[in-house]
Design an enzyme around this catalytic site. Sequence first.
Site, mmCIF file in Angstrom:
data_model
loop_
_atom_site.group_PDB
_atom_site.id
_atom_site.type_symbol
_atom_site.label_atom_id
_atom_site.label_comp_id
_atom_site.label_asym_id
_atom_site.label_seq_id
_atom_site.Cartn_x
_atom_site.Cartn_y
_atom_site.Cartn_z
ATOM 1 N N ASP A 13 7.425 40.485 27.695
ATOM 2 C CA ASP A 13 7.772 40.895 29.049
ATOM 3 C C ASP A 13 6.475 41.039 29.853
ATOM 4 O O ASP A 13 5.376 41.099 29.289
ATOM 5 C CB ASP A 13 8.535 42.225 28.975
ATOM 6 C CG ASP A 13 8.877 42.788 30.332
ATOM 7 O OD1 ASP A 13 9.429 42.038 31.162
ATOM 8 O OD2 ASP A 13 8.577 43.976 30.577
ATOM 9 N N ASP A 15 5.952 43.000 33.677
ATOM 10 C CA ASP A 15 5.737 44.292 34.333
ATOM 11 C C ASP A 15 6.006 45.452 33.384
ATOM 12 O O ASP A 15 7.098 45.569 32.817
ATOM 13 C CB ASP A 15 6.629 44.424 35.569
ATOM 14 C CG ASP A 15 6.216 43.493 36.694
ATOM 15 O OD1 ASP A 15 5.159 42.855 36.565
ATOM 16 O OD2 ASP A 15 6.947 43.401 37.701
ATOM 17 N N ASP A 214 9.201 46.761 27.387
ATOM 18 C CA ASP A 214 9.127 48.196 27.671
ATOM 19 C C ASP A 214 10.408 48.798 28.229
ATOM 20 O O ASP A 214 10.494 50.023 28.366
ATOM 21 C CB ASP A 214 8.002 48.479 28.670
ATOM 22 C CG ASP A 214 8.360 48.014 30.077
ATOM 23 O OD1 ASP A 214 8.700 46.812 30.249
ATOM 24 O OD2 ASP A 214 8.327 48.835 31.003
#
Length: 271
Positions: A13, A15, A214
């Site tokens: 991922d 951001d 996250d």
Amino acid sequence: MLSIHDPLLIFTDLDGTLLNSHTFEWQPAAPWLTRLHESGVPVILCSSKTAAEMLQLQTTLNLQGLPLIAENGAVIQLDVHWEDHPNYPRLIAGISHNEIRLVLHKLREKEQFKFTTFDDVDDQVISEWTGLNRAQSALTRLHEASVSLIWRDSDERMAQFVARLNDLGLQFVHGARFWHVLDASAGKDQAANWLIEAYRQQWRARPLTLGLGDGPNDAPLLDVMDYAVVVKGLNREGVHLRNDDPQRVYRSQNEGPDGWREGMDYFFSRS
């Protein structure tokens, strides 16, 4: 447990994971990115961002030419060496951005749902929402198979909205900051599995996979990985995986690219 010399794919991922959520800094991960590049290990970016945004990021990160997964799995950018694939350069899952826009317009007109899409505003507004400059904000508008929006209605109305979307073969995905509408057939996990199979055929061996994310929307991706790093994030819900075996999953103490580096250190220092 993992070796840099294994047939290996890294899915990450952006951001809040490889990039700092606020500053977009990635430099703490730079030594690992360099090492992976020198060892020929593909690092596959996987995000809700558009392919146009991610192609620019690939160049910044020295990952150009590799596949990427954009728009939460609705778009797969193929490896530059796969020109013979019938869908080269991009594989699109489900219906197009413009078709989804039309569906949302009709739902808003008919049922008065309150939301603002990226198509409703100009680059300056998106720049204010995201903290990106105007040129980067323009790239965020180049959706091909999804629509990004800010939800401005109640939770009860959201449940009704999701039900309408599901009836129409669409899904509503919560990203780090925005909501995304895309075809129900799309997903980070489906896109990752497609790429894993493509590499298996190319390498004539199934690659080992490590995923890093996250947020809750990364869980489907991490669930299909052999190994996973849950980077400490800002989302209060946390990331819940089907198989949370500590032999398979590492949860970082640090956020963003520092947590990314921590997770890589963990898995590659255990062998």
